[in-house]
Design a protein around this motif. Structure first.
Motif, PDB file in Angstrom:
ATOM      1  N   PRO A 389      53.524 -24.380 -56.307  1.00 25.23           N
ATOM      2  CA  PRO A 389      52.846 -23.516 -55.325  1.00 25.23           C
ATOM      3  C   PRO A 389      52.207 -24.298 -54.182  1.00 25.23           C
ATOM      4  O   PRO A 389      52.347 -23.919 -53.022  1.00 25.23           O
ATOM      5  CB  PRO A 389      51.804 -22.786 -56.167  1.00 25.23           C
ATOM      6  N   ARG A 390      51.509 -25.378 -54.505  1.00 23.80           N
ATOM      7  CA  ARG A 390      50.941 -26.235 -53.477  1.00 23.80           C
ATOM      8  C   ARG A 390      51.085 -27.691 -53.899  1.00 23.80           C
ATOM      9  O   ARG A 390      50.815 -28.033 -55.059  1.00 23.80           O
ATOM     10  CB  ARG A 390      49.455 -25.945 -53.258  1.00 23.80           C
ATOM     11  N   THR A 392      49.582 -31.011 -54.167  1.00 21.30           N
ATOM     12  CA  THR A 392      48.235 -31.561 -54.118  1.00 21.30           C
ATOM     13  C   THR A 392      48.261 -32.980 -53.552  1.00 21.30           C
ATOM     14  O   THR A 392      49.320 -33.585 -53.370  1.00 21.30           O
ATOM     15  CB  THR A 392      47.632 -31.567 -55.526  1.00 21.30           C
ATOM     16  N   THR A 413      51.924 -32.768 -48.068  1.00 23.18           N
ATOM     17  CA  THR A 413      50.689 -32.361 -48.755  1.00 23.18           C
ATOM     18  C   THR A 413      50.218 -31.007 -48.236  1.00 23.18           C
ATOM     19  O   THR A 413      50.166 -30.760 -47.033  1.00 23.18           O
ATOM     20  CB  THR A 413      49.598 -33.413 -48.550  1.00 23.18           C
ATOM     21  N   GLY A 414      49.854 -30.136 -49.169  1.00 24.44           N
ATOM     22  CA  GLY A 414      49.366 -28.805 -48.844  1.00 24.44           C
ATOM     23  C   GLY A 414      50.452 -27.773 -48.674  1.00 24.44           C
ATOM     24  O   GLY A 414      50.164 -26.583 -48.537  1.00 24.44           O
ATOM     25  N   ARG A 415      51.689 -28.197 -48.678  1.00 23.35           N
ATOM     26  CA  ARG A 415      52.783 -27.247 -48.510  1.00 23.35           C
ATOM     27  C   ARG A 415      53.240 -26.718 -49.866  1.00 23.35           C
ATOM     28  O   ARG A 415      53.063 -27.364 -50.893  1.00 23.35           O
ATOM     29  CB  ARG A 415      53.965 -27.899 -47.792  1.00 23.35           C
ATOM     30  N   SER A 416      53.855 -25.544 -49.821  1.00 25.47           N
ATOM     31  CA  SER A 416      54.460 -24.966 -51.018  1.00 25.47           C
ATOM     32  C   SER A 416      55.880 -25.487 -51.131  1.00 25.47           C
ATOM     33  O   SER A 416      56.597 -25.589 -50.126  1.00 25.47           O
ATOM     34  CB  SER A 416      54.453 -23.443 -50.941  1.00 25.47           C
ATOM     35  N   HIS A 437      55.098 -24.146 -44.668  1.00 27.45           N
ATOM     36  CA  HIS A 437      53.856 -24.593 -44.047  1.00 27.45           C
ATOM     37  C   HIS A 437      52.651 -24.061 -44.829  1.00 27.45           C
ATOM     38  O   HIS A 437      52.742 -22.988 -45.456  1.00 27.45           O
ATOM     39  CB  HIS A 437      53.777 -24.100 -42.602  1.00 27.45           C
ATOM     40  N   PRO A 438      51.518 -24.762 -44.786  1.00 28.25           N
ATOM     41  CA  PRO A 438      50.327 -24.298 -45.537  1.00 28.25           C
ATOM     42  C   PRO A 438      49.864 -22.907 -45.145  1.00 28.25           C
ATOM     43  O   PRO A 438      49.336 -22.173 -45.977  1.00 28.25           O
ATOM     44  CB  PRO A 438      49.278 -25.360 -45.192  1.00 28.25           C
ATOM     45  N   GLU A 439      50.035 -22.514 -43.878  1.00 29.97           N
ATOM     46  CA  GLU A 439      49.560 -21.196 -43.455  1.00 29.97           C
ATOM     47  C   GLU A 439      50.510 -20.071 -43.860  1.00 29.97           C
ATOM     48  O   GLU A 439      50.189 -18.896 -43.690  1.00 29.97           O
ATOM     49  CB  GLU A 439      49.359 -21.167 -41.935  1.00 29.97           C
ATOM     50  N   VAL A 442      52.715 -18.863 -50.196  1.00 28.52           N
ATOM     51  CA  VAL A 442      53.360 -19.819 -51.093  1.00 28.52           C
ATOM     52  C   VAL A 442      54.586 -19.175 -51.733  1.00 28.52           C
ATOM     53  O   VAL A 442      54.718 -17.955 -51.796  1.00 28.52           O
ATOM     54  CB  VAL A 442      52.384 -20.299 -52.182  1.00 28.52           C
TER      55      VAL A 442
END
Length: 834
Positions: A389-390, A392, A413-416, A437-439, A442
């Motif tokens: 999902p993310r 870390t 980092t931070g991406r799904s 992308h993080p935004e 996920v």
């Protein structure tokens, strides 16, 4: 459907019987009525029924419509909103339809032509004389039965729908589905059967519901459209779901609950079901689009790029594709489960980031293994998708450690992340790394399922491309092994060749060319074509080429060689035919001796004048026909003339006269060129053997330089052993005259052995000795004995048997062949560098 006793109505009043006091349809806030046009098409595609509603909608009376072809009267071109008209978007909003128009059924044209056996629906624009364009909704229902009726078409004016829905409420209500209602029609043949089959035509309509619709139409005496929030009729246009403010708010609440993984309240179950249904449908549409976008080519690299581009950006923001080393190399199907030593090649990378951000850090073409503790290893060994999902900080650091001196943590980092394996026949060929992308939301379990299905389809396409690439490699290897490596220089001629494989699967065929060294400084030039393609044709070509080489080495005349080749083909079987052109060039005499077996004629470009012309020679029948004669033709040539031989794939284009190609061949062959290779390329370009070529092409060009008379010396030796010494002296003197004193000792020794044997075994004719100075020093000894000499192992006390052993040891090449008068024994010596 309009009632059979429909009456004309005064202005402001709809046609039909007197209105009933209570309108059960009007009482339903999501139901309405609009006149329907009813058209029936018979099995010949002609209109057999044209209702009054059809006359009003299409501005054509019944008497002019009956018996005419239906496509001439009905709108067969479906249109979407925003098709260029000024009012498209406004009408869509007024009707309350979804502007997307997803789910439009197949065109009415397909139904009218009988190409569809299932109901269809859609929307079209209609231009009515002296009026504006009309927005028409249509439904087409195939009719199956013993009668002549083949198709029932219903149509309605969407403007009337808009006015009816807005009447009295001041608001246009958005509806979930629009389905036509039916009434019995007394003057339509088969109306009773149609009424009974209403549930079959509208599969989601129950028997009770169909009875209610029929009763309603009969009571109103008026054609209607039935609007329903609940019925899902699969053959009607899907123009969205209700989107009143309250409905929209409820749906948004349901969407938030689903996104958060929370339990959906009971009052939102319908909205949640609609959302899930829409999500599933969106996934299916996405997978169908991907399936249509990939696999357009059997080229492996192009297929990989198609797969990557199909998922970015709709499904993911970054897509990296890795394939096993064996797959990239085209070495066949990889064996076994991948392990930590398996090399994975990054073959494609698509992303929505700024250009160049990924290129330096993770370049395409890099190969690397993956350790056992990574999610990549888990995906490739389990063959199942892996969802993260993310990513870390800790996982990002672990992944980045695999890239020496490159920090990829800011990229991941931070991406799904979703890893999907590319499998075929239960073997992992590669995998895809998908990043969002993080935004962006996920990846979830539904995405995992979608990714697995995507990978399954992509894996199948990649495996097809892999197998094609492997077969191409095998076929090309076979073809290369069968085509000769012809030297650029033979005695008295320069040679250049081209082979272009066809574009058919396997890229292997039966075209070939060859050159064979013959006694007397002559050269045999061959071009042939086994009819057909594939490995069988290539195998047949290999057998015929070998046979031609063998028979050419026996110095058979051209016509005799083709006769023997035809006999061989008969013994090999009658499944293949072949054409063959066999030419013997004598550079000393300045002659070509040609024989043809069904092949296109060669082109001779004269050095004087530079014109190209087809050599006129008997065509002959193809090899394999059997029992046909072949004829030889002699053509005088001069130094500098060029001979062009090719297969029909170069000059033959489907649908065109081969004479056009032959004329172009003559013209292009005569074009001045700096070299033989340039001349071949000029011919290839002129004949346009590009993407449209389907057949193999074999091209052989020979520049006939000839051998000057001053480079040939001949003597007649009497059948007397004492003449052997005179032969040695003559050879020594001639080599000094040619500036080759270093070869005199070897040449004298070998000439002595051959002349001694010839004098001993000849019967009546004198022995003939000839020296030819060309690319090598050729020595030939002729006598009238037909028995060919053979190498023997001479014992310590044997007085004979050592001559040929000496010749075979010292000569560059040597050989013996029969002639009409006896035999020729020859040897060659390499000329010293000057």
């Amino acid at each position: 459907m309009d009632h059979g006793t429909e009456r004309d109505a005064p202005p402001g009043r709809p046609a039909g019987p007197d209105p009933v006091p209570a309108d059960p349809v009007a009482a339903d806030p999501v139901a309405g009525r609009v006149p329907l046009a009813v058209v029936v098409v018979d099995r010949d595609g002609l209109v057999s029924h044209w209702s009054r509603g059809a006359g009003r909608l299409f501005a054509l009376p019944k008497e002019e419509a009956i018996g005419r072809p239906a496509p001439d009267l009905l709108p067969v071109s479906g249109v979407l909103p925003g098709d260029g008209s000024d009012d498209g978007a406004e009408h869509d909003t007024a009707y309350g339809y979804d502007a997307a128009f997803d789910g439009l059924g197949p065109g009415l044209e397909s139904s009218l032509e009988g190409r569809l056996s299932y109901p269809a629906a859609g929307r079209a624009r209609l231009t009515v004389p002296a009026d504006d364009r009309v927005d028409v909704l249509w439904w087409a229902y195939p009719l199956v039965g013993p009668g002549r009726e083949r198709l029932l078409v219903l149509a309605a004016d969407a403007d009337a729908l808009r006015r009816d829905r807005a009447h009295g409420s001041g608001e246009a209500t958005v509806v979930e589905r629009i389905a036509p209602g039916f009434a019995l029609h007394t003057d339509f043949p088969g109306a009773d059967e149609l009424a009974r089959r209403l549930p079959e035509i509208l599969p989601s309509t129950s028997v009770g519901e169909s009875a209610r619709i029929v009763a309603q139409v009969l009571e109103l005496g008026y054609p209607v459209l039935e609007f329903s929030r609940h019925d899902r009729v699969p053959v009607t246009p899907d123009w969205g779901v209700p989107r009143r403010a309250e409905r929209r708010a409820r749906r948004e609440r349901a969407a938030r609950a689903l996104a958060a993984g929370e339990a959906v309240p009971d009052e939102l179950r319908d909205e949640a079901g609609d959302l899930e249904y829409a999500a599933v449908r969106e996934r299916l549409e996405f997978l169908n689009e991907v399936s249509g976008a990939i696999g357009t080519s059997l080229d492996l690299s192009r297929t990989v790029v198609e797969v990557s581009r199909a998922v970015v950006p709709r499904f993911t923001d970054v897509a990296g594709t890795y394939l096993r080393e064996q797959v990239v190399a085209g070495e066949g199907f990889p064996d076994g489960v991948p392990d930590t030593t398996t090399m994975w090649h990054r073959v494609a990378l698509e992303h929505t980031d700024e250009p160049g951000r990924w290129d330096d850090v993770v370049p395409v073409g890099e190969a690397m293994p993956f350790p056992a503790h990574t999610p990549f290893f888990q995906c490739m060994t389990s063959g199942e998708p892996v969802l993260v999902p993310r990513i870390t900080e800790e996982m990002g650091h672990a992944i980045a450690s695999q890239f020496e001196k490159r920090d990829i943590r800011p990229l991941i980092t931070g991406r799904s992340m979703l890893l999907v394996p590319l499998k075929a026949r239960h073997v992992v060929l590669g995998f895809m790394i998908l990043l969002r992308h993080p935004e962006r939301p996920v990846f979830n379990d539904m995405d995992r399922v979608t990714g697995a299905e995507l990978a399954a389809r992509a894996g199948l396409v990649l495996d097809n491309a892999r197998m094609y690439t492997h077969q191409e490699n095998v076929a090309e290897t076979l073809q290369d092994s069968m085509l000769p490596k012809i030297p650029a220089r033979m005695a008295g001629c320069d040679i250049a060749t081209r082979y272009l494989p066809g574009t058919l699967l396997g890229r292997v065929g039966g075209d070939w060319f060859d050159s064979v060294k013959l006694p007397g400084a002559r050269t045999a030039l061959v071009v042939g074509d086994v009819m057909g393609h594939g490995l069988n044709s290539a195998a047949m070509m290999g057998q015929l080429r070998t046979a031609v080489q063998t028979m050419a080495g026996l110095d058979l005349p051209p016509a005799q060689l083709l006769r023997n080749l035809d006999d061989l083909a008969q013994r090999l079987g009658d499944t293949h035919l072949a054409t063959c052109l066999y030419v013997v060039y004598d550079p000393i005499a300045g002659e070509l001796h040609l024989a043809n077996a069904g092949h296109i004629p060669p082109v001779l470009v004269r050095a004087e004048g530079g014109a190209g012309e087809l050599i006129d020679l008997p065509t002959g029948a193809p090899i394999g026909v059997g029992g046909v004669p072949f004829e030889s033709v002699s053509v005088p040539v001069a130094p500098g003339d060029r001979l062009v031989m090719c297969t029909d794939g170069l000059v033959e284009v489907r649908g065109e006269d081969i004479g056009v190609g032959l004329a172009t061949l003559c013209e292009s062959a005569a074009h001045p060129a700096a070299s033989m290779d340039d001349a071949c390329d000029t011919i290839i370009r002129a004949l346009g053997t590009g993407g449209g070529r389907k057949d193999d092409v074999a091209l052989l060009m020979a520049r006939l330089t000839g051998i000057e008379p001053g480079s040939v010396a001949e003597w007649r030796i009497a059948r007397d052993p004492a003449e052997v010494g005179r032969a040695r002296a003559a050879v020594r003197e001639q080599l000094h005259d040619w500036g080759l004193p270093n070869l005199a000792g070897l040449a004298e020794l070998m000439v002595s052995e051959l002349v001694t044997n010839a004098v001993r075994h000849s019967h009546a004719r004198p022995v003939e000795l000839r020296l030819v100075l060309a690319d090598t020093l050729l020595c030939e000894v002729d006598d009238d004995d037909h028995d060919l000499p053979a190498l023997r192992s001479a014992g310590a006390h044997d007085e004979t048997g050592r001559g040929l052993r000496v010749v075979s040891t010292l000569a560059r090449e040597w050989g013996a062949s029969r002639t009409d008068a006896g035999k020729t024994v020859w040897f060659e010596l390499t000329l010293p560098r000057r």
